[in-house]
Scaffold this active site. Structure first.
Site, PDB file in Angstrom:
ATOM      1  N   HIS A 109     -12.664 -36.611 -18.553  1.00 44.60           N
ATOM      2  CA  HIS A 109     -12.304 -37.475 -17.420  1.00 44.60           C
ATOM      3  C   HIS A 109     -10.836 -37.231 -17.058  1.00 44.60           C
ATOM      4  O   HIS A 109     -10.001 -36.990 -17.932  1.00 44.60           O
ATOM      5  CB  HIS A 109     -12.528 -38.948 -17.798  1.00 44.60           C
ATOM      6  CG  HIS A 109     -12.432 -39.855 -16.611  1.00 44.60           C
ATOM      7  ND1 HIS A 109     -11.225 -40.242 -16.084  1.00 44.60           N
ATOM      8  CD2 HIS A 109     -13.394 -40.420 -15.829  1.00 44.60           C
ATOM      9  CE1 HIS A 109     -11.451 -41.014 -15.024  1.00 44.60           C
ATOM     10  NE2 HIS A 109     -12.757 -41.140 -14.859  1.00 44.60           N
ATOM     11  N   GLU A 169     -15.257 -35.377  -9.505  1.00 44.34           N
ATOM     12  CA  GLU A 169     -14.439 -36.571  -9.268  1.00 44.34           C
ATOM     13  C   GLU A 169     -13.069 -36.171  -8.707  1.00 44.34           C
ATOM     14  O   GLU A 169     -12.161 -35.824  -9.473  1.00 44.34           O
ATOM     15  CB  GLU A 169     -14.224 -37.319 -10.584  1.00 44.34           C
ATOM     16  CG  GLU A 169     -15.495 -37.871 -11.191  1.00 44.34           C
ATOM     17  CD  GLU A 169     -15.213 -39.183 -11.925  1.00 44.34           C
ATOM     18  OE1 GLU A 169     -15.759 -40.199 -11.498  1.00 44.34           O
ATOM     19  OE2 GLU A 169     -14.425 -39.181 -12.883  1.00 44.34           O
TER      20      GLU A 169
HETATM   21  P1  PGA Z   1     -13.776 -45.600  -9.555  1.00 42.70           P
HETATM   22  O1  PGA Z   1     -13.727 -44.765 -10.929  1.00 42.70           O
HETATM   23  O2  PGA Z   1     -15.207 -45.799  -9.196  1.00 42.70           O
HETATM   24  O3  PGA Z   1     -13.060 -46.881  -9.875  1.00 42.70           O
HETATM   25  O4  PGA Z   1     -13.051 -44.790  -8.537  1.00 42.70           O
HETATM   26  C1  PGA Z   1     -14.543 -43.650 -11.118  1.00 42.70           C
HETATM   27  C2  PGA Z   1     -14.190 -42.951 -12.406  1.00 42.70           C
HETATM   28  O5  PGA Z   1     -13.009 -42.914 -12.785  1.00 42.70           O
HETATM   29  O6  PGA Z   1     -15.072 -42.415 -13.094  1.00 42.70           O
END
Ligand code: PGA
Length: 283
Positions: A121, A193
């Site tokens: 992540h 992401e």
């Molecule tokens: P968020 O986080 O939905 O608050 O943007 C997503 C993540 O960090 O996996």
């Protein structure tokens, strides 16, 4: 048909009691809104902190067995598609066992009922200095234990503005899957992401997300056969997903689910997302 993944990343946000309460609320609502005959393809994955994995697992299990653990909160859960709710962790260490103070192994997580592990992540890459090489080793140990890695990749705003997105994504993927061989029953989920929208409440344009997932797909083609990609690898999107934008992402050909942070911390918001997925004809 491939599954649609809805992954709740609770990060370091909840005390144990709060994680328990949230799990109960989500499971109870899931029971009501998912009739047993539908949504076989939706898989909901709750990823609490390590400290709450045991409690959340017990709650999920009690829901399965229709055994109430606290104040009748899960009474009458028979017939619900509780098997659609699985447990995930937010990290793992890449060594099997040994003198690694403060670390947690894949076997320890597996023992507690974990089925999925979020890896790489952006917050871990940023604050814990996690590198692609670490992510690669973590994928290997995760697969070895028959768990499913959820591998996060994504670019910063600066990288996007400098037209480096494609390069960053292909490098992250290439390094992550180096020497990774997928057997027939093994799976990997890749979460695209974009770092610059995480936690902002403003998701990217789904078309931008689709373009990035195409780059991810093309990179995967260098390492895996078409059959393996089709059957064993899923690409999902994460970054400010909510009930308003979820279906715009799921409409995209290559996007097979979402990773949700903020909106997964409220059972109301999370259930709204599930309802939207449920009404999407793909499910
Ligand atoms: P968020 O986080 O939905 O608050 O943007 C997503 C993540 O960090 O996996």
């Amino acid at each position: 048909m491939k599954k649609t993944y809805l992954i709740a990343n609770w990060k370091m946000q909840l005390l144990n009691k709060e994680a328990e309460d949230l799990s109960f609320e989500i499971l109870n609502k899931v029971k009501k809104i998912i009739p047993s005959t539908r949504n076989k393809n939706l898989e909901i994955i709750l990823c609490p902190s390590f400290t709450s994995i045991n409690s959340v697992n017990k709650i999920i299990q009690s829901f399965f067995k229709n055994k109430s653990l606290s104040a009748g909160a899960v009474k009458g859960s028979q017939g619900a598609k509780a098997e659609q709710v699985k447990l995930g962790a937010q990290n793992v260490f890449y060594q099997k066992k040994g003198s690694y103070t403060g670390e947690i192994s894949a076997t320890q997580l597996k023992e507690l009922g974990v089925k999925y592990i979020i890896l790489g992540h952006s917050e871990r890459r940023k604050y814990l200095n996690e590198k692609d090489e670490d992510v690669n080793k973590k994928i290997i140990i995760t697969l070895k234990n028959n768990l499913i890695p959820i591998v996060c990749v994504g670019e910063t705003l600066e990288q996007r503005q400098n037209n480096k997105t494609d390069l960053v994504l292909s490098k992250q993927i290439s390094k992550a899957v180096e020497n990774v061989k997928l057997k027939n029953n093994q799976k990997i989920i890749i979460a695209y992401e974009p770092i610059w929208v995480i936690g902002t409440g403003q998701a990217v344009n789904p078309k931008q997300a689709e373009q990035s997932t195409q780059i991810i797909y093309k990179t995967l083609q260098k390492y895996f056969t078409e059959k393996i990609i089709k059957n064993n690898i899923s690409i999902i999107y994460g970054g400010s997903v909510d009930s308003e934008n979820i279906n715009n992402f799921l409409k995209m050909d290559l996007i097979q689910g979402v990773l949700v942070g903020n909106a997964s911390l409220s059972s109301e918001k999370f259930i709204k997302i599930i309802k939207k997925i449920k009404n999407n004809k793909r499910n």
